[in-house]
Motif scaffolding. Structure first.
Motif, PDB file in Angstrom:
ATOM      1  N   ILE A  81       1.045  -1.108   0.049  1.00 19.12           N
ATOM      2  CA  ILE A  81      -0.040   0.259  -0.062  1.00 19.12           C
ATOM      3  C   ILE A  81       0.812   0.981   0.108  1.00 19.12           C
ATOM      4  O   ILE A  81       1.606   1.429   0.871  1.00 19.12           O
ATOM      5  N   CYS A  82       0.693   1.985  -1.191  1.00 11.77           N
ATOM      6  CA  CYS A  82       1.515   3.141  -1.223  1.00 11.77           C
ATOM      7  C   CYS A  82       0.654   4.587  -0.815  1.00 11.77           C
ATOM      8  O   CYS A  82      -0.486   4.593  -1.324  1.00 11.77           O
ATOM      9  N   VAL A  83       0.947   5.102   0.423  1.00 15.33           N
ATOM     10  CA  VAL A  83       0.278   6.042   0.952  1.00 15.33           C
ATOM     11  C   VAL A  83       0.597   7.578   0.200  1.00 15.33           C
ATOM     12  O   VAL A  83       1.661   7.918   0.214  1.00 15.33           O
ATOM     13  N   VAL A  84      -0.452   8.495  -0.408  1.00 21.60           N
ATOM     14  CA  VAL A  84      -0.212   9.703  -1.148  1.00 21.60           C
ATOM     15  C   VAL A  84      -1.095  10.558  -0.484  1.00 21.60           C
ATOM     16  O   VAL A  84      -2.208  10.267   0.271  1.00 21.60           O
ATOM     17  N   GLU A  85      -0.772  11.707  -0.690  1.00 21.58           N
ATOM     18  CA  GLU A  85      -1.666  12.701  -0.233  1.00 21.58           C
ATOM     19  C   GLU A  85      -2.833  12.952  -0.970  1.00 21.58           C
ATOM     20  O   GLU A  85      -4.073  13.122  -0.283  1.00 21.58           O
ATOM     21  N   GLY A  86      -2.852  12.983  -2.310  1.00 20.40           N
ATOM     22  CA  GLY A  86      -3.930  13.287  -3.410  1.00 20.40           C
ATOM     23  C   GLY A  86      -4.079  12.276  -4.431  1.00 20.40           C
ATOM     24  O   GLY A  86      -2.979  11.798  -4.704  1.00 20.40           O
ATOM     25  N   VAL A  87      -5.124  12.741  -5.203  1.00 27.22           N
ATOM     26  CA  VAL A  87      -5.159  11.630  -6.421  1.00 27.22           C
ATOM     27  C   VAL A  87      -4.372  12.087  -7.278  1.00 27.22           C
ATOM     28  O   VAL A  87      -3.780  11.203  -8.135  1.00 27.22           O
ATOM     29  N   GLY A  88      -3.726  13.303  -7.412  1.00 25.36           N
ATOM     30  CA  GLY A  88      -2.823  13.918  -8.181  1.00 25.36           C
ATOM     31  C   GLY A  88      -1.456  13.271  -8.163  1.00 25.36           C
ATOM     32  O   GLY A  88      -0.808  12.960  -8.924  1.00 25.36           O
ATOM     33  N   ASP A  89      -1.108  12.846  -6.851  1.00 31.04           N
ATOM     34  CA  ASP A  89      -0.120  12.263  -6.578  1.00 31.04           C
ATOM     35  C   ASP A  89      -0.200  10.772  -7.107  1.00 31.04           C
ATOM     36  O   ASP A  89       1.167  10.154  -7.658  1.00 31.04           O
ATOM     37  N   LEU A  90      -1.045  10.059  -6.909  1.00 30.54           N
ATOM     38  CA  LEU A  90      -1.257   8.595  -7.543  1.00 30.54           C
ATOM     39  C   LEU A  90      -1.117   8.676  -8.817  1.00 30.54           C
ATOM     40  O   LEU A  90      -0.588   8.072  -9.563  1.00 30.54           O
ATOM     41  N   TRP A  91      -1.753   9.847  -9.698  1.00 27.57           N
ATOM     42  CA  TRP A  91      -1.799   9.811 -11.251  1.00 27.57           C
ATOM     43  C   TRP A  91      -0.306  10.004 -11.502  1.00 27.57           C
ATOM     44  O   TRP A  91       0.008   9.284 -12.461  1.00 27.57           O
ATOM     45  N   ALA A  92       0.249  10.687 -10.725  1.00 24.70           N
ATOM     46  CA  ALA A  92       2.122  10.889 -11.265  1.00 24.70           C
ATOM     47  C   ALA A  92       2.695   9.462 -11.044  1.00 24.70           C
ATOM     48  O   ALA A  92       3.568   9.117 -11.858  1.00 24.70           O
ATOM     49  N   LEU A  93       2.385   8.718 -10.032  1.00 25.50           N
ATOM     50  CA  LEU A  93       3.039   7.531  -9.733  1.00 25.50           C
ATOM     51  C   LEU A  93       2.644   6.483 -10.893  1.00 25.50           C
ATOM     52  O   LEU A  93       3.327   5.518 -11.458  1.00 25.50           O
ATOM     53  N   GLU A  94       1.402   6.631 -11.237  1.00 20.47           N
ATOM     54  CA  GLU A  94       0.844   5.512 -12.344  1.00 20.47           C
ATOM     55  C   GLU A  94       1.533   6.030 -13.716  1.00 20.47           C
ATOM     56  O   GLU A  94       1.961   5.334 -14.470  1.00 20.47           O
ATOM     57  N   LEU A 179       4.160  15.552  -5.014  1.00 16.40           N
ATOM     58  CA  LEU A 179       4.789  14.543  -5.988  1.00 16.40           C
ATOM     59  C   LEU A 179       4.462  14.673  -7.480  1.00 16.40           C
ATOM     60  O   LEU A 179       5.204  14.552  -8.418  1.00 16.40           O
ATOM     61  N   ASP A 180       3.288  15.595  -7.697  1.00 18.33           N
ATOM     62  CA  ASP A 180       2.980  15.440  -9.189  1.00 18.33           C
ATOM     63  C   ASP A 180       3.604  16.540  -9.982  1.00 18.33           C
ATOM     64  O   ASP A 180       3.307  16.755 -11.113  1.00 18.33           O
ATOM     65  N   VAL A 181       4.526  17.254  -9.350  1.00 18.44           N
ATOM     66  CA  VAL A 181       5.341  18.207 -10.210  1.00 18.44           C
ATOM     67  C   VAL A 181       6.661  17.545 -10.445  1.00 18.44           C
ATOM     68  O   VAL A 181       7.383  17.964 -11.331  1.00 18.44           O
ATOM     69  N   LEU A 182       7.011  16.308 -10.183  1.00 14.12           N
ATOM     70  CA  LEU A 182       8.334  15.713 -10.379  1.00 14.12           C
ATOM     71  C   LEU A 182       8.329  14.998 -11.724  1.00 14.12           C
ATOM     72  O   LEU A 182       7.280  14.466 -12.170  1.00 14.12           O
ATOM     73  N   ASP A 183       9.353  14.810 -12.409  1.00 14.05           N
ATOM     74  CA  ASP A 183       9.565  13.974 -13.612  1.00 14.05           C
ATOM     75  C   ASP A 183       9.597  12.658 -13.232  1.00 14.05           C
ATOM     76  O   ASP A 183       9.825  12.207 -11.956  1.00 14.05           O
ATOM     77  N   ASP A 184       9.202  11.794 -14.110  1.00 13.14           N
ATOM     78  CA  ASP A 184       9.083  10.379 -14.155  1.00 13.14           C
ATOM     79  C   ASP A 184      10.415   9.750 -13.419  1.00 13.14           C
ATOM     80  O   ASP A 184      10.317   8.926 -12.468  1.00 13.14           O
TER      81      ASP A 184
END
Ligand SMILES: [Zn+2]
Length: 197
Positions: A81-94, A179-184
């Motif tokens: 289970i990866c705990v993220v702050e928001g759905v935007g962070d989940l999208w970034a990891l996906e 997280l969602d401002v980071l490059d892959d």
């Protein structure tokens, strides 16, 4: 300028993230000039998404199915289970294609300043998942902000007594950055180099 409908449209668009009055006027004009091609499909998509998309009752992800397509994917590793702050962070990891476990979306971080305590976050379902599931590792992927760090400490203290290993992604993460401002590549490195929390 051109009637209350246009003013209303522009004022709604201007409230969207990344939009201001100027970009809202440009977007409204572009749509109004091609209502059939641009405006009506957007109106339909907005109405359909508003009707169909809901938070997943397990992880808090936004999806038109519940449990969401990630929670119900048998190909994924259901022990992570990866705990993220928001759905935007989940999208970034996906988007970065670096993680094949499950998620948990907190819906924010603890913040003394903003008056956000544990009861304001999506925490109880996370504790339930750990208590009732076969979770091998909880990965904290929270931003390198003061509130992100506070939340990571709090979660670590709360989760360790449950007997589950808690790790934290390495922080190649810029201070104050989400997280969602980071490059892959940076995200992938941070996920690979996670360490005990
Ligand atoms: Zn889910």
């Amino acid at each position: 300028m051109g009637g209350p409908e246009i003013e209303h449209l522009i004022s709604l668009l201007a409230r969207l993230p990344g939009m201001g009055p100027r970009s809202a006027r440009r977007a409204a004009l572009r749509m109004l000039q091609q209502p059939e091609a641009r405006m009506l499909p957007l109106a339909t998509a907005l109405a359909e998404a508003a009707r169909a998309v809901k938070p997943c009752s397990i992880c808090g992800n936004l999806d038109s199915r519940d449990p969401c397509s990630i929670c119900s994917d048998p190909q994924r590793d259901h022990t992570l289970i990866c705990v993220v702050e928001g759905v935007g962070d989940l999208w970034a990891l996906e988007r970065a294609l670096i993680y094949r476990g499950l998620y948990h979306v907190l819906g924010g971080t603890l913040s003394a300043l903003a008056g956000i305590g544990p009861s304001e976050l999506n925490l109880t379902p996370l504790l339930t998942r750990i208590e009732h599931g076969s979770v091998a590792e909880v990965i904290l992927a929270l931003g390198a902000t003061v509130d992100g760090a506070t939340t990571a400490h709090w979660l670590t203290d709360r989760l360790k007594p449950l007997g589950v290993p808690v790790t934290r992604v390495a922080q190649g993460v810029p201070i104050g950055g989400a997280l969602d401002v980071l490059d892959d590549g940076t995200l992938a490195a941070a996920m690979r180099a996670r360490r005990p929390s």
